[in-house]
Scaffold this motif. Structure first.
Motif, mmCIF file in Angstrom:
data_model
loop_
_atom_site.group_PDB
_atom_site.id
_atom_site.type_symbol
_atom_site.label_atom_id
_atom_site.label_comp_id
_atom_site.label_asym_id
_atom_site.label_seq_id
_atom_site.Cartn_x
_atom_site.Cartn_y
_atom_site.Cartn_z
ATOM 1 N N MET A 1 2.406 2.479 48.082
ATOM 2 C CA MET A 1 1.537 1.585 47.322
ATOM 3 C C MET A 1 0.475 0.967 48.222
ATOM 4 N N ALA A 2 0.867 0.554 49.431
ATOM 5 C CA ALA A 2 -0.093 -0.049 50.357
ATOM 6 C C ALA A 2 -1.203 0.931 50.701
ATOM 7 N N GLY A 3 -0.824 2.182 50.896
ATOM 8 C CA GLY A 3 -1.828 3.193 51.211
ATOM 9 C C GLY A 3 -2.814 3.387 50.084
ATOM 10 N N ARG A 4 -2.333 3.370 48.850
ATOM 11 C CA ARG A 4 -3.221 3.534 47.698
ATOM 12 C C ARG A 4 -4.122 2.314 47.517
ATOM 13 N N LEU A 5 -3.573 1.137 47.771
ATOM 14 C CA LEU A 5 -4.381 -0.078 47.683
ATOM 15 C C LEU A 5 -5.520 -0.055 48.693
ATOM 16 N N ALA A 6 -5.225 0.451 49.889
ATOM 17 C CA ALA A 6 -6.231 0.476 50.949
ATOM 18 C C ALA A 6 -7.382 1.421 50.631
ATOM 19 N N GLU A 7 -7.183 2.315 49.674
ATOM 20 C CA GLU A 7 -8.240 3.248 49.280
ATOM 21 C C GLU A 7 -9.183 2.657 48.237
ATOM 22 N N VAL A 8 -8.813 1.493 47.679
ATOM 23 C CA VAL A 8 -9.671 0.858 46.669
ATOM 24 C C VAL A 8 -10.897 0.268 47.356
ATOM 25 N N PRO A 9 -12.106 0.575 46.883
ATOM 26 C CA PRO A 9 -13.313 0.042 47.514
ATOM 27 C C PRO A 9 -13.284 -1.480 47.644
ATOM 28 N N GLY A 10 -13.582 -1.959 48.832
ATOM 29 C CA GLY A 10 -13.563 -3.387 49.126
ATOM 30 C C GLY A 10 -12.313 -3.832 49.850
ATOM 31 N N VAL A 11 -11.208 -3.099 49.685
ATOM 32 C CA VAL A 11 -9.958 -3.458 50.356
ATOM 33 C C VAL A 11 -10.019 -3.018 51.814
ATOM 34 N N VAL A 12 -9.708 -3.953 52.712
ATOM 35 C CA VAL A 12 -9.724 -3.664 54.151
ATOM 36 C C VAL A 12 -8.347 -3.227 54.637
ATOM 37 N N GLY A 13 -7.308 -3.859 54.113
ATOM 38 C CA GLY A 13 -5.957 -3.513 54.536
ATOM 39 C C GLY A 13 -4.924 -4.256 53.725
ATOM 40 N N VAL A 14 -3.663 -3.924 53.945
ATOM 41 C CA VAL A 14 -2.554 -4.499 53.190
ATOM 42 C C VAL A 14 -1.486 -4.960 54.171
ATOM 43 N N LEU A 15 -0.969 -6.165 53.913
ATOM 44 C CA LEU A 15 0.008 -6.789 54.794
ATOM 45 C C LEU A 15 1.238 -7.176 53.984
ATOM 46 N N LEU A 16 2.409 -6.846 54.477
ATOM 47 C CA LEU A 16 3.650 -7.323 53.866
ATOM 48 C C LEU A 16 3.895 -8.749 54.341
ATOM 49 N N GLY A 17 4.070 -9.668 53.398
ATOM 50 C CA GLY A 17 4.306 -11.059 53.759
ATOM 51 C C GLY A 17 5.595 -11.579 53.169
ATOM 52 N N GLY A 18 5.760 -12.886 53.203
ATOM 53 C CA GLY A 18 6.936 -13.507 52.610
ATOM 54 C C GLY A 18 8.205 -13.271 53.398
ATOM 55 N N SER A 19 9.324 -13.503 52.725
ATOM 56 C CA SER A 19 10.630 -13.424 53.383
ATOM 57 C C SER A 19 10.963 -12.014 53.862
ATOM 58 N N ARG A 20 10.453 -10.998 53.160
ATOM 59 C CA ARG A 20 10.763 -9.628 53.578
ATOM 60 C C ARG A 20 10.093 -9.280 54.906
ATOM 61 N N ALA A 21 8.901 -9.815 55.121
ATOM 62 C CA ALA A 21 8.228 -9.559 56.391
ATOM 63 C C ALA A 21 8.962 -10.228 57.542
ATOM 64 N N ARG A 22 9.585 -11.376 57.270
ATOM 65 C CA ARG A 22 10.267 -12.132 58.321
ATOM 66 C C ARG A 22 11.737 -11.769 58.450
ATOM 67 N N GLY A 23 12.228 -10.871 57.599
ATOM 68 C CA GLY A 23 13.640 -10.502 57.659
ATOM 69 C C GLY A 23 14.564 -11.578 57.136
ATOM 70 N N GLU A 24 14.047 -12.461 56.267
ATOM 71 C CA GLU A 24 14.841 -13.564 55.733
ATOM 72 C C GLU A 24 15.114 -13.387 54.237
ATOM 73 N N HIS A 25 14.883 -12.196 53.721
ATOM 74 C CA HIS A 25 14.949 -11.968 52.285
ATOM 75 C C HIS A 25 16.377 -11.806 51.784
ATOM 76 N N ARG A 26 16.512 -12.024 50.478
ATOM 77 C CA ARG A 26 17.743 -11.719 49.757
ATOM 78 C C ARG A 26 17.506 -10.445 48.944
ATOM 79 N N PRO A 27 18.563 -9.828 48.428
ATOM 80 C CA PRO A 27 18.360 -8.577 47.675
ATOM 81 C C PRO A 27 17.378 -8.713 46.520
ATOM 82 N N GLU A 28 17.328 -9.906 45.892
ATOM 83 C CA GLU A 28 16.456 -10.088 44.738
ATOM 84 C C GLU A 28 15.064 -10.592 45.111
ATOM 85 N N SER A 29 14.780 -10.739 46.383
ATOM 86 C CA SER A 29 13.479 -11.272 46.800
ATOM 87 C C SER A 29 12.331 -10.345 46.402
#
Length: 263
Positions: A1-29
């Motif tokens: 999905m990130a790769g497809r988003l990056a192909e949309v004109p105007g999009v520079v890049g995609v970053l995973l954020g939130g608890s999943r990026a920090r390794g603090e997520h729960r299964p339902e996050s």
């Protein structure tokens, strides 16, 4: 999905954020995808990628700071697209390096949106798609917490004392709402200062207290005392006055701790 988003004109890049990026997520996050764009953004392209049943809010659609985006369900998993204007993020980062920040009104942020969050999201996120390397370069720069920002946020802790004084006036009139708001913001200001003192990025209010109470500058029993103050502030002038008096002691202890850890 990130790769497809990056192909949309105007999009520079995609970053995973939130608890999943920090390794603090729960299964339902949720999966939070920061969609960084510059200049004109092809909203039609985003909407085509999201699908016909998903509403995509353009820049400003969700407020002045959480720019816009979309809420998706992918195989039963919640995925959030969160738009970020990269030019604005870079300007905020420049401000952080000079010790400047602002707190804006934003839905979903009851204590306000603190502008350094923009830089912190990049510093704590994981780059998923970055065709020109711009997000990767910015992430590398934000890994070092700026000393001027540290000094500015810790200096801003003075507001907590001011808010406790205001809460005391509200207590005389048994104004529970006003007292609760003053004390909540006072704690929020202290937490921002405590994170800064430890050179940590504070992204929002959610989960911030649980981290703040573990920091070296936290007074004894900081977390339980805050929970007690905010959990049952009281309904009468007498009870509210007791709560405010306890809050004043905690604020004084926290400010003393912040000053001692600065030496």
């Amino acid at each position: 999905m990130a790769g497809r988003l990056a192909e949309v004109p105007g999009v520079v890049g995609v970053l995973l954020g939130g608890s999943r990026a920090r390794g603090e997520h729960r299964p339902e996050s949720d999966w939070d995808l920061g969609v960084y764009y510059r200049g004109g953004l092809d909203l039609a392209g985003l909407r085509a990628l999201a699908g016909p049943d998903v509403e995509v809010a353009g820049p400003g659609g969700w407020g002045p700071w959480v720019n816009g985006g979309a809420w998706l369900q992918v195989d039963g998993v919640a995925v959030d697209w969160i738009l970020r204007d990269l030019d604005r993020v870079e300007q905020v980062w420049a401000d952080c390096r000079e010790g400047r920040y602002e707190v804006g009104v934003q839905a979903g942020h009851p204590l306000g949106f603190w502008s350094p969050c923009y830089a912190g999201e990049v510093a704590l996120g994981q780059v998923l798609a970055d065709p020109r390397g711009e997000l990767t370069a910015l992430r590398r720069r934000t890994e070092t917490y700026p000393e001027p920002l540290r000094e500015a946020l810790t200096a801003g802790a003075w507001e907590a004392e001011f808010l406790v004084d205001a809460a005391a006036k509200g207590a005389t009139g048994a104004d529970t709402l006003y007292v609760s708001l003053c004390l909540s913001r006072a704690v929020g200001v202290l937490v921002q200062a405590m994170f800064a003192r430890d050179q940590r990025w504070c992204l929002n209010e959610k989960g911030a207290l649980a981290v703040a109470e573990t920091l070296p500058c936290a007074p004894t029993g900081f977390g339980p005392r805050v929970r007690s103050l905010l959990g049952t502030p009281g309904e009468t002038a007498q009870l509210l006055a007791v709560t405010v008096a306890e809050a004043r002691v905690l604020v004084e202890e926290t400010l003393t701790a912040l000053r001692s850890h600065a030496e």
